[in-house]
Design an enzyme around this catalytic site. Structure first.
Site, PDB file in Angstrom:
ATOM      1  N   ASP A   9      31.232 104.933   7.933  1.00  0.00           N
ATOM      2  CA  ASP A   9      31.493 104.138   9.117  1.00  0.00           C
ATOM      3  C   ASP A   9      30.205 103.367   9.437  1.00  0.00           C
ATOM      4  O   ASP A   9      29.135 103.696   8.914  1.00  0.00           O
ATOM      5  CB  ASP A   9      31.868 105.076  10.270  1.00  0.00           C
ATOM      6  CG  ASP A   9      31.919 104.370  11.595  1.00  0.00           C
ATOM      7  OD1 ASP A   9      32.661 103.384  11.716  1.00  0.00           O
ATOM      8  OD2 ASP A   9      31.194 104.791  12.516  1.00  0.00           O
ATOM      9  N   ASP A  11      29.295 101.452  13.062  1.00  0.00           N
ATOM     10  CA  ASP A  11      28.808 101.604  14.433  1.00  0.00           C
ATOM     11  C   ASP A  11      28.768 103.076  14.843  1.00  0.00           C
ATOM     12  O   ASP A  11      29.764 103.786  14.759  1.00  0.00           O
ATOM     13  CB  ASP A  11      29.704 100.841  15.410  1.00  0.00           C
ATOM     14  CG  ASP A  11      29.608  99.334  15.205  1.00  0.00           C
ATOM     15  OD1 ASP A  11      28.491  98.806  15.225  1.00  0.00           O
ATOM     16  OD2 ASP A  11      30.675  98.686  15.031  1.00  0.00           O
TER      17      ASP A  11
END
Length: 214
Positions: A9, A11
């Site tokens: 991922d 953020d």
């Protein structure tokens, strides 16, 4: 771990952008005359695709005129806001280390392709990643479509890949596909919530994460 592919991922996992996201949601809400969400409420949607997350947060219909305007204002503010969003300490070293060991690296993010391309170039990390998917190229997390796409593109079986993220959306996506996951606790969701998705490792520090392949 006998892993060929590590999918990250972005953020809250690689980039400390939570504060910037919260600020831009607040600014967009103000522009659109909508009630101001709390920081905790906004954090719960980080990782989802923008339209899905904002629609859920404000009780709007995704794709409606009011939701599209909110999305547009968010994107405007994210592009122009000066809230710092650096990489977390140790990220660059970790990625270079794993890349140097021959581990394939990929990104599966709630960012749009345009937003992802921007941060890959700004950080200089693009050459380290073999593939990536943004939210506008697949269904929103926790649907595992973007993971399937990355596995197909890189020709890696699911049992030789791991999803690494800070949110239940990341780990839920992996669990739906039967993929191993690693939860990192410096992002939006705490250890207790991440543990519900049975990650093979919970990393509280970048050093712990870096040691996953030792």
């Amino acid at each position: 771990m006998a892993i060929r592919l590590a999918i990250f991922d972005w953020d809250g996992t690689l980039m400390d952008s939570i504060g910037r996201i919260v600020t831009c949601v607040e600014l967009a809400a103000s522009d659109c005359g909508l009630p101001m969400p709390t920081q905790q409420q906004t954090q719960q949607i980080i990782g989802l695709s923008l339209g899905v997350g904002l629609a859920g947060l404000f009780g709007l219909e995704e794709g409606s005129e009011s939701c599209d305007r909110l999305v547009d204002r968010y994107r405007y503010h994210y592009l122009h806001d000066n809230t710092p969003s650096p990489l977390f300490d140790g990220v660059t070293e970790l990625l270079h280390d794993w890349h140097g060991r021959g581990v394939l690296l990929a990104v599966a993010t709630g960012k749009s392709r345009r937003g992802l391309d921007r941060v890959l170039d700004e950080t200089g990390l693009r050459p380290l990643f073999a593939a990536s998917r943004g939210a506008d190229e697949a269904n929103s997390k926790p649907d595992p479509l973007m993971l399937r796409q990355l596995l197909d593109e890189l020709k890696v079986p699911v049992n030789e890949a791991v999803m690494i993220g800070d949110s239940i959306h990341d780990l839920g996506m992996a669990k739906a596909l039967g993929m191993a996951s690693i939860g990192v606790t410096w992002g939006v969701h705490d250890k207790a919530r991440l543990a519900e998705f049975e990650p093979v490792l919970m990393a509280d520090t970048m050093a712990q994460l870096r040691g996953a392949f030792d």
